[in-house]
Design a protein around this motif. Structure first.
Motif, mmCIF file in Angstrom:
data_model
loop_
_atom_site.group_PDB
_atom_site.id
_atom_site.type_symbol
_atom_site.label_atom_id
_atom_site.label_comp_id
_atom_site.label_asym_id
_atom_site.label_seq_id
_atom_site.Cartn_x
_atom_site.Cartn_y
_atom_site.Cartn_z
ATOM 1 N N TRP A 245 16.954 1.925 -5.673
ATOM 2 C CA TRP A 245 16.061 1.081 -6.465
ATOM 3 C C TRP A 245 14.650 1.139 -5.887
ATOM 4 C CZ3 TRP A 245 13.716 -2.557 -3.480
ATOM 5 C CH2 TRP A 245 14.369 -2.966 -2.326
ATOM 6 N N GLY A 246 13.678 0.813 -6.721
ATOM 7 C CA GLY A 246 12.288 0.740 -6.301
ATOM 8 C C GLY A 246 11.476 -0.037 -7.317
ATOM 9 N N MET A 247 10.339 -0.558 -6.879
ATOM 10 C CA MET A 247 9.433 -1.316 -7.750
ATOM 11 C C MET A 247 8.014 -0.779 -7.553
ATOM 12 S SD MET A 247 8.827 -4.016 -9.831
ATOM 13 C CE MET A 247 10.168 -5.171 -9.679
ATOM 14 N N SER A 248 7.346 -0.468 -8.654
ATOM 15 C CA SER A 248 5.949 -0.054 -8.583
ATOM 16 C C SER A 248 5.072 -1.283 -8.428
ATOM 17 C CB SER A 248 5.547 0.715 -9.839
ATOM 18 O OG SER A 248 6.259 1.931 -9.914
ATOM 19 N N VAL A 249 4.121 -1.190 -7.492
ATOM 20 C CA VAL A 249 3.207 -2.287 -7.181
ATOM 21 C C VAL A 249 1.786 -1.739 -7.221
ATOM 22 C CG1 VAL A 249 2.519 -3.950 -5.412
ATOM 23 C CG2 VAL A 249 4.933 -3.385 -5.704
ATOM 24 N N ALA A 250 0.885 -2.446 -7.903
ATOM 25 C CA ALA A 250 -0.526 -2.056 -7.943
ATOM 26 C C ALA A 250 -1.351 -3.106 -7.215
ATOM 27 C CB ALA A 250 -1.002 -1.908 -9.386
ATOM 28 N N LEU A 251 -2.133 -2.665 -6.252
ATOM 29 C CA LEU A 251 -3.094 -3.521 -5.559
ATOM 30 C C LEU A 251 -4.417 -3.348 -6.288
ATOM 31 C CD1 LEU A 251 -2.083 -2.529 -1.922
ATOM 32 C CD2 LEU A 251 -1.299 -4.494 -3.258
ATOM 33 N N CYS B 117 -4.407 2.881 -6.441
ATOM 34 C CA CYS B 117 -3.846 1.855 -5.555
ATOM 35 C C CYS B 117 -2.452 1.415 -6.003
ATOM 36 C CB CYS B 117 -4.792 0.661 -5.493
ATOM 37 S SG CYS B 117 -6.449 1.098 -4.984
ATOM 38 N N ARG B 118 -1.680 2.348 -6.562
ATOM 39 C CA ARG B 118 -0.310 2.057 -6.996
ATOM 40 C C ARG B 118 0.673 2.676 -6.011
ATOM 41 N NH1 ARG B 118 -0.413 2.997 -13.547
ATOM 42 N NH2 ARG B 118 -1.855 1.299 -13.952
ATOM 43 N N TYR B 119 1.697 1.907 -5.676
ATOM 44 C CA TYR B 119 2.677 2.357 -4.697
ATOM 45 C C TYR B 119 4.077 2.029 -5.202
ATOM 46 C CZ TYR B 119 -1.515 2.409 -1.906
ATOM 47 O OH TYR B 119 -2.785 2.654 -1.463
ATOM 48 N N VAL C 143 -9.194 -7.070 -3.131
ATOM 49 C CA VAL C 143 -8.037 -7.146 -4.026
ATOM 50 C C VAL C 143 -8.066 -8.492 -4.751
ATOM 51 C CG1 VAL C 143 -5.518 -7.171 -4.162
ATOM 52 C CG2 VAL C 143 -6.675 -5.573 -2.616
ATOM 53 N N LYS C 144 -8.059 -8.448 -6.063
ATOM 54 C CA LYS C 144 -8.115 -9.655 -6.896
ATOM 55 C C LYS C 144 -6.759 -10.041 -7.456
ATOM 56 C CE LYS C 144 -12.612 -9.996 -6.644
ATOM 57 N NZ LYS C 144 -13.142 -10.825 -5.593
ATOM 58 N N SER C 145 -5.864 -9.052 -7.581
ATOM 59 C CA SER C 145 -4.533 -9.334 -8.114
ATOM 60 C C SER C 145 -3.564 -8.245 -7.675
ATOM 61 C CB SER C 145 -4.558 -9.453 -9.640
ATOM 62 O OG SER C 145 -4.918 -8.223 -10.223
ATOM 63 N N ILE C 146 -2.284 -8.583 -7.764
ATOM 64 C CA ILE C 146 -1.202 -7.645 -7.447
ATOM 65 C C ILE C 146 -0.281 -7.606 -8.656
ATOM 66 C CG2 ILE C 146 0.729 -7.161 -5.923
ATOM 67 C CD1 ILE C 146 -0.781 -8.838 -3.779
ATOM 68 N N SER C 147 -0.037 -6.405 -9.166
ATOM 69 C CA SER C 147 0.817 -6.225 -10.349
ATOM 70 C C SER C 147 2.144 -5.610 -9.946
ATOM 71 C CB SER C 147 0.137 -5.302 -11.362
ATOM 72 O OG SER C 147 -1.101 -5.830 -11.773
ATOM 73 N N PHE C 148 3.212 -6.125 -10.544
ATOM 74 C CA PHE C 148 4.561 -5.603 -10.345
ATOM 75 C C PHE C 148 5.029 -5.043 -11.680
ATOM 76 C CE2 PHE C 148 3.830 -9.021 -7.389
ATOM 77 C CZ PHE C 148 4.321 -8.525 -6.185
ATOM 78 N N PHE C 149 5.448 -3.789 -11.696
ATOM 79 C CA PHE C 149 5.858 -3.146 -12.943
ATOM 80 C C PHE C 149 6.780 -1.980 -12.619
ATOM 81 C CE2 PHE C 149 2.101 -1.212 -11.304
ATOM 82 C CZ PHE C 149 2.216 0.137 -11.564
ATOM 83 N N ASN C 150 7.360 -1.390 -13.629
ATOM 84 C CA ASN C 150 8.252 -0.233 -13.495
ATOM 85 C C ASN C 150 9.286 -0.397 -12.388
ATOM 86 O OD1 ASN C 150 6.698 0.807 -15.518
ATOM 87 N ND2 ASN C 150 6.325 2.768 -14.541
ATOM 88 N N PHE C 151 10.303 -1.145 -12.705
ATOM 89 C CA PHE C 151 11.461 -1.320 -11.841
ATOM 90 C C PHE C 151 12.345 -0.090 -12.053
ATOM 91 C CE2 PHE C 151 14.936 -4.717 -10.815
ATOM 92 C CZ PHE C 151 14.913 -4.333 -9.487
ATOM 93 N N HIS C 152 12.606 0.672 -10.998
ATOM 94 C CA HIS C 152 13.388 1.903 -11.070
ATOM 95 C C HIS C 152 14.738 1.650 -10.411
ATOM 96 C CE1 HIS C 152 9.520 3.842 -11.867
ATOM 97 N NE2 HIS C 152 9.059 3.158 -10.844
#
Length: 179
Positions: free
Chosen positions: A86-92, A119-121, A139-148
């Motif tokens: 599993w993994g989760m994409s995170v954008a700073l 800045c996506r990991y 950094v103003k926000s952190i986004s969580f997307f694309n759960f693999h």
């Protein structure tokens, strides 16, 4: 991580039954009835989650880590998927460090050095820590997307039921702070 860093945590927890018709979902299943292999890319609600950083000082993020569990949960009394990876994409959402340079005319992989996407990991079961010597600044926000998620034992074609409990840790300093 440097012992002089500050840190904060964000926890993502939930249980969902995800199907191929859901927004921002790509699920593939194959194999025999009741024991399908599966591969899932899913952004919850079609948009994911965003954490907005507030305060009077800008934040520079030097790293991030994740720990937790992702597992199947049973929608029947005798079957449950087994998650193998599993993994989760995170954008700073901030400014990456810049160096002088340019992309060659030979660019088969599509190099990106500025703008959206730099800045996506992907933080995952096997790559659970990123460490940056030069921070993502302001950094103003952190986004969580694309759960693999990948595994075996999906009960139905093009559908998987998952439970997740992930704790993300972010290492930061306030902009302009020295050691």
């Amino acid at each position: 991580m440097d012992h002089c860093m500050n840190s904060f945590q964000i926890r993502l927890q939930g249980a969902s039954t995800i199907a191929s018709g859901d927004p921002a979902t790509s699920i593939r299943t194959w194999g025999t009835l009741g024991q399908y292999y599966f591969s899932l890319d899913w952004t919850a609600g079609g948009t994911g989650s965003i954490y907005n950083i507030e305060g009077f000082k800008n934040v520079d993020i030097y790293g991030a880590g994740v720990s937790g569990i992702v597992q199947g949960y049973s929608v029947s009394t005798n079957k449950c998927a087994v998650v193998t990876d599993w993994g989760m994409s995170v954008a700073l959402n901030g400014n990456p460090p810049l160096i002088a340079g340019k992309t060659s005319t030979v660019d088969a992989y599509g190099i990106v050095t500025t703008g959206t996407g730099v800045c996506r990991y992907l933080l995952s079961k096997n790559t659970n820590l990123i460490s940056l010597n030069n921070p993502i600044s302001s950094v103003k926000s952190i986004s969580f997307f694309n759960f693999h998620v990948q595994g075996i034992g999906a009960e139905f074609l093009n559908q998987i039921s998952l439970y997740y409990d992930l704790n993300f840790t972010f290492y930061y300093k306030y902009e302009g702070e020295n050691d």
